[in-house]
Design an enzyme around this catalytic site. Structure first.
Site, mmCIF file in Angstrom:
data_model
loop_
_atom_site.group_PDB
_atom_site.id
_atom_site.type_symbol
_atom_site.label_atom_id
_atom_site.label_comp_id
_atom_site.label_asym_id
_atom_site.label_seq_id
_atom_site.Cartn_x
_atom_site.Cartn_y
_atom_site.Cartn_z
ATOM 1 N N HIS A 176 8.024 -30.167 12.011
ATOM 2 C CA HIS A 176 7.277 -28.398 10.936
ATOM 3 C C HIS A 176 6.384 -28.796 9.951
ATOM 4 O O HIS A 176 5.457 -28.468 10.176
ATOM 5 C CB HIS A 176 8.422 -27.432 11.186
ATOM 6 N N GLY B 59 -2.156 -5.469 7.925
ATOM 7 C CA GLY B 59 -3.237 -5.743 7.474
ATOM 8 C C GLY B 59 -3.034 -6.031 6.112
ATOM 9 O O GLY B 59 -4.154 -7.585 6.061
ATOM 10 N N ARG C 190 6.685 0.510 8.261
ATOM 11 C CA ARG C 190 7.261 1.888 8.880
ATOM 12 C C ARG C 190 7.858 1.960 10.610
ATOM 13 O O ARG C 190 7.991 2.353 11.000
ATOM 14 C CB ARG C 190 5.724 2.350 9.393
ATOM 15 N N ASP D 295 0.888 -1.091 0.201
ATOM 16 C CA ASP D 295 0.229 -0.189 0.271
ATOM 17 C C ASP D 295 1.367 0.664 0.471
ATOM 18 O O ASP D 295 2.159 1.141 -0.535
ATOM 19 C CB ASP D 295 -1.007 -0.042 1.419
ATOM 20 N N CYS E 248 3.063 -3.137 3.569
ATOM 21 C CA CYS E 248 2.232 -1.825 4.410
ATOM 22 C C CYS E 248 3.149 -1.339 6.429
ATOM 23 O O CYS E 248 4.306 -1.756 6.493
ATOM 24 C CB CYS E 248 1.076 -2.133 4.879
ATOM 25 N N THR F 45 2.236 -1.577 8.871
ATOM 26 C CA THR F 45 2.916 -1.915 10.433
ATOM 27 C C THR F 45 2.718 -4.196 10.186
ATOM 28 O O THR F 45 3.489 -5.006 10.222
ATOM 29 C CB THR F 45 2.171 -2.759 11.196
ATOM 30 N N GLY F 46 3.190 -3.969 8.975
ATOM 31 C CA GLY F 46 2.633 -5.475 7.774
ATOM 32 C C GLY F 46 1.308 -7.168 8.611
ATOM 33 O O GLY F 46 0.802 -7.163 7.641
ATOM 34 N N HIS G 199 10.815 -22.601 10.094
ATOM 35 C CA HIS G 199 10.184 -23.219 11.200
ATOM 36 C C HIS G 199 8.422 -22.811 10.337
ATOM 37 O O HIS G 199 7.563 -24.024 10.745
ATOM 38 C CB HIS G 199 10.142 -23.360 12.788
HETATM 39 C C1 RB5 Z 1 -1.746 2.463 5.972
HETATM 40 O O1 RB5 Z 1 -2.278 3.838 7.240
HETATM 41 C C2 RB5 Z 1 -1.528 1.630 7.424
HETATM 42 O O2 RB5 Z 1 -3.061 1.615 7.856
HETATM 43 C C3 RB5 Z 1 -0.930 -0.024 6.722
HETATM 44 O O3 RB5 Z 1 -0.315 0.386 6.152
HETATM 45 C C4 RB5 Z 1 -1.029 -0.854 7.434
HETATM 46 O O4 RB5 Z 1 -0.092 -0.399 8.733
HETATM 47 C C5 RB5 Z 1 -1.952 -1.546 8.307
HETATM 48 O O5 RB5 Z 1 -2.216 -2.745 8.960
#
Ligand code: RB5
Length: 150
Positions: free
Chosen positions: A135, A72, A111, A10, A67, A69-70, A100
């Site tokens: 595993h 979503g 981020r 994204d 994304c 945080t990874g 594993h």
């Molecule tokens: C976008 O702002 C953020 O929510 C998305 O990149 C991600 O971190 C969602 O899990």
């Protein structure tokens, strides 16, 4: 023939996706950039599903998502059968996700890590084989939730 590898992000992962796509091309992969193609705000699931669909169907052996945080991206990708999408924030986590968990999609929290760390995470994940053995049994149980004793 070069391995086909789809990558998508994204807006939060857009910039790092460019770095990772270049690194993959340098390593000899046939990279398919499935978007997003600008830093404009967008919805992660729109990009997770096309990559997960390819891995789920076997069209691609593995894929990469980014994304903020990874999280979503991993939620969306893991809804597909046979997809094991792992969020990795260090090379060590990426290595363990392969050894594993036989992770077939790498999800990078753009981020939370630097571009350089992102490339190191990517390389650790690409270069680590699945360990198999005990595993195998654990992974098989992921697809068979109904069989697991309560
Ligand atoms: C976008 O702002 C953020 O929510 C998305 O990149 C991600 O971190 C969602 O899990």
């Amino acid at each position: 023939m070069a391995e086909h590898i789809p990558i998508a992000s994204d807006h939060a992962g857009f910039e790092m996706k460019g770095h990772l796509a270049s690194a993959l091309a340098e390593m000899g992969f046939a990279v398919a950039d499935l978007g997003t193609h600008s830093a404009d705000s967008t919805d992660y699931a729109d990009y997770a599903h096309p990559v997960a669909r390819e891995v789920s169907s076997g069209e691609a052996k593995r894929g990469i998502l980014l994304c903020g945080t990874g999280l979503g991206m991993s939620y969306a990708a893991n809804r597909w059968p046979h997809v094991r999408a792992a969020v990795a924030w260090t090379p060590e986590v990426a290595r363990l996700a392969r050894e594993h968990n036989d992770a077939n999609i790498l999800v990078i929290p753009a981020r939370c890590v630097s571009d350089e760390e992102g490339v190191q995470i990517l390389k650790a994940w690409l270069n680590t084989p699945f360990e198999g053995g005990r595993h195998e049994r654990r992974i098989a149980k992921i697809e068979r939730a109904d069989d697991v004793e309560r």
